[in-house]
Scaffold this motif. Structure first.
Motif, PDB file in Angstrom:
ATOM      1  N   ASN A  37       0.852  -1.190   0.000  1.00 45.45           N
ATOM      2  CA  ASN A  37       0.000   0.000   0.000  1.00 45.45           C
ATOM      3  C   ASN A  37       0.886   1.238   0.000  1.00 45.45           C
ATOM      4  N   HIS A  79       1.350   4.868   0.758  1.00 44.11           N
ATOM      5  CA  HIS A  79       0.696   5.831   1.636  1.00 44.11           C
ATOM      6  C   HIS A  79       1.009   7.282   1.276  1.00 44.11           C
ATOM      7  N   ASP A  80       2.160   7.520   0.665  1.00 45.31           N
ATOM      8  CA  ASP A  80       2.539   8.906   0.391  1.00 45.31           C
ATOM      9  C   ASP A  80       3.528   8.928  -0.753  1.00 45.31           C
ATOM     10  N   GLU A 132       2.613   7.002   8.183  1.00 49.15           N
ATOM     11  CA  GLU A 132       2.160   6.921   6.809  1.00 49.15           C
ATOM     12  C   GLU A 132       2.755   8.001   5.914  1.00 49.15           C
TER      13      GLU A 132
END
Length: 758
Positions: A149, A151-152, A430
């Motif tokens: 995933n 996140h940023d 995150e």
């Protein structure tokens, strides 16, 4: 290489379209621009050039078969056609080894079965849309967010970075992708600020300063005198405004400043459990608290009384009492609406007043913060702030110093960034947290010079924090607490420490240093103390032309003077000589339009011994000032020049008598070529009354300077009408050598420094 890339494409879903990125081994120095054009003609586009030009370059190609390259290579290998000599510089094209992509943090602490955060840097493509597309494709390739995933993401002019949470299994797959330049654990040290907010002080013994310790006057928002870390070093406090009747600090700024004046480094004191103040703190309250939007408190001035009047009353009242033994005044305040050379072009009253007071109290050192600017006021994206640092410090007029940091006789102080770290996260990590400055480099919020008439401002830098930025869910740029430094909070219980940034907290650290030096030399003038502080200054970072985006080294050095002045001063370097570092000082006075020459016999070992060596000259003086004289704010101007291989009497004869209105002295070429050329040059350094210049010898000079070494000091009259006026000054020369040579004893045995005056 092409076959491995084809296999890689088959491994990943069709939705992921990787690029062919590889390294080229270059075996010799090449002309970069020309070589890039040659490669581009074969559909090979350079992404990274090796340091020193020779080594491994990184490139990509849309043609995974490299047809144009192979065709020319076949011609190069044959006896027919063009020679294509550029192939002589190429050893091999190959895949980038996976082990080169994995950073130390990830090697030492590999991923496990449970997903965790890492930072992945991608090779930045010339067409940044390719990077955007790849990031989106990579995310879409893994529908199971527990496996991967993103996140940023942060894309700037120089890099592409993503913060990814993934498992070891997924990592082992994607690390093979050519787009990935580096993968590592988030690199910034984590810390827990809550350990400092409520420190256990039960086992800390708070001491008093020595009875004869010097006093420091803090002109600010008052002080919490019963703060556990301050109550034993308060010498006195007074209120000079009518906004609040109480003398205590309701804003918190004055208490934070006072703690740094007393101890220098609050975190270090907490870690070592040692609170030994170096000075007595005297507090003059000239600001009070005003509640603004959201319940936040803001410091403001009494609307019914001039700030200048409050300031003068405070300084006069405290400094006129000799029992207080106040030798330093700290001023961590300024007017953000009064930016030098933007909102005003001549010295304003508060700065002019400080100069007048510095002349009236010649034994007191005045310290002023340069002021702060938040770059997010001018840039909407963190990437833009990162890309434009440090350029905006010198190219954006909004970053220039503010009133009263333009004071000529005070030392103005900017900020350096401390070590990088981030607040220990409580709810995951995150966001990408981006430190704008590297450790030891100028803080991104510090204000810069030059000052009035082009004088070097700020003169000194101290560690006042960094900006470590991230975007919250609402899209606002926020600061991580790790970029801030520990200061005292205006609370005597609960949270007695807080974290903040700013030159407001750099200046009191320099005031702390000034008080320590003054304690060593209690009878010396401010000229003497300031000279030692400048002697002790150096740059803790490399002010290279690359850092300042300049092609010329001298232009970069001048930019650095505007940003960093003479650098960061350290106590030991300021007050001690060593066997390979000799400090010579003289404190005296000189008449208007007079010339004074010092000379000494420098031991031959200084130049005959190989190794880096430096000669430094520092001059501090306290001239009369006048804000109405835009041509020369200083009533007289002093300058110095250093010569070798010429007898001092010859120099005295050549310089002759300085006539009224003279700006400089022209010397014959045979004398001029014997001058040791110092940086900064005379035109820059003579603008102010805190002058420092140096000459580095990286390698043995072709024409080795020989004794005598002569220092010429000139005092030019500007607008002072009293022809009997004598200017007090302190001048120093420092000789230091990289090698452990016995320079100190050799100079002490041979020194016959004599001053000749005309």
């Amino acid at each position: 290489m092409s076959s491995s890339f084809s296999a890689l494409k088959r491994k990943f879903p069709i939705s992921l379209n990787p690029s062919l990125i590889y390294e080229i081994s270059i075996n010799q120095g090449v002309y970069v621009d020309g070589f890039e054009k040659i490669l581009a003609s074969m559909d090979i586009h350079v992404l990274s050039v090796a340091e020193g030009k020779q080594g491994y370059w990184v490139a990509f190609s849309d043609d995974e078969n490299l047809r144009a390259f192979r065709s020319k290579l076949e011609t190069y290998a044959s006896e027919l056609g063009p020679r294509y000599d550029f192939f002589d510089a190429i050893d091999v094209l190959q895949d980038i080894p996976i082990e080169k992509k994995i950073g130390k943090g990830l090697r030492d602490n590999p991923l496990g079965d449970v997903s965790d955060f890492i930072d992945i840097e991608l090779w930045r493509m010339n067409d940044v849309q390719k990077n955007e597309a790849f990031i989106n494709e990579l995310q879409n390739a893994y529908s199971d967010r527990t496996k991967l995933n993103i996140h940023d993401r942060l894309i700037t002019k120089s890099f592409v970075l993503i913060r990814v949470k993934l498992t070891k299994e997924t990592f082992d797959d994607i690390i093979q992708l050519k787009e990935i330049a580096r993968a590592d654990r988030p690199s910034i040290t984590k810390f827990n600020p809550f350990e400092y907010f409520r420190p256990d002080v039960s086992d800390i013994e708070f001491e008093e300063p020595a009875e004869n310790a010097v006093g420091v006057l803090v002109v600010d928002s008052g002080i919490i005198s019963n703060h556990p870390m301050l109550e034993k070093c308060i010498g006195g406090e007074e209120n000079f405004q009518n906004g609040e009747e109480a003398t205590h600090d309701t804003v918190g700024h004055g208490t934070a400043v006072s703690g740094l004046v007393a101890y220098g480094d609050i975190e270090k004191s907490l870690v070592e459990k040692k609170f030994k103040p170096e000075n007595w703190i005297f507090s003059a309250k000239v600001m009070y608290a005003e509640q603004i939007f959201g319940g936040q408190l803001n410091a403001c001035y009494d609307p019914n009384k001039l700030v200048e009047h409050q300031f003068k009353d405070a300084v006069d009242q405290f400094l006129s009492n000799t029992e207080f033994n106040i030798k330093v005044v700290n001023i961590s305040l300024g007017n953000v609406n009064e930016i030098w050379n933007k909102n005003f072009q001549r010295q304003l009253p508060l700065a002019a007043l400080i100069d007048e007071l510095a002349i009236e109290y010649p034994g007191v050192v005045f310290i002023i913060s340069t002021g702060n600017v938040n770059p997010s006021d001018f840039y909407d994206e963190i990437g833009d702030i990162k890309d434009n640092y440090p350029s905006f410090l010198t190219e954006n007029d909004n970053f220039k110093i503010i009133n009263p940091a333009t004071s000529a006789l005070a030392l103005s102080v900017g900020s350096l960034a401390h070590r990088q770290r981030i607040e220990n996260p409580r709810y995951g990590d995150e966001q990408i947290l981006t430190p704008i400055a590297e450790e030891h480099y100028p803080s991104p919020f510090t204000r810069t010079g030059f000052g009035v008439n082009g004088m070097v401002k700020p003169e000194l830098m101290e560690y006042g924090g960094n900006l470590i930025l991230f975007k919250n869910q609402a899209g606002w740029i926020k600061e991580d607490k790790g970029g801030k430094i520990a200061v005292l909070n205006n609370s005597t219980v609960n949270n007695i420490v807080k974290f903040d940034v700013g030159t407001s907290f750099s200046a009191p650290k320099v005031a702390h240093l000034a008080s320590k030096i003054t304690s060593q030399f209690p009878t010396k003038s401010a000229n003497y103390i300031k000279n030692l502080m400048l002697i002790g200054a150096d740059y803790p970072f490399n002010p290279s032309k690359e850092f300042y985006s300049e092609n010329d080294k001298k232009k970069a050095e001048v930019k650095n003077l505007r940003v960093s002045g003479y650098g960061h001063s350290r106590f030991e370097r300021a007050i001690y000589s060593q066997k390979n570092r000799v400090v010579l000082l003289d404190e005296d006075n000189i008449g208007l339009n007079k010339v004074k020459i010092y000379s000494l016999q420098l031991p031959e070992v200084f130049f005959s011994t190989s190794g880096k060596k430096r000669v430094t000259v520092t001059l501090t003086f306290n001239p009369e000032t006048r804000s109405t004289r835009g041509d020369s704010y200083l009533g007289n101007r002093m300058e110095f020049h250093l010569f070798h291989s010429i007898e001092p009497q010859v120099l005295l004869d050549k310089y002759g008598v300085l006539p009224d209105g003279a700006e400089t002295v022209e010397l014959p070429d045979d004398i001029k070529k014997k001058e040791i050329e110092l940086f900064p040059g005379a035109n820059i350094r003579k603008a102010g009354c805190h002058q420092k210049a140096w000459k580095d010898y990286i390698r043995q000079p072709k024409n080795v300077p020989t004794s005598p070494i002569s220092l010429v000091l000139l005092n030019f009259k500007k607008w002072i009408v009293d022809d009997t006026y004598l200017q007090d000054y302190c001048i120093s020369v420092v000789f230091e050598h990289e090698q452990e040579i016995e320079l100190y004893n050799a100079i002490r045995a041979n020194v016959q420094t004599r001053a000749r005056v005309r």
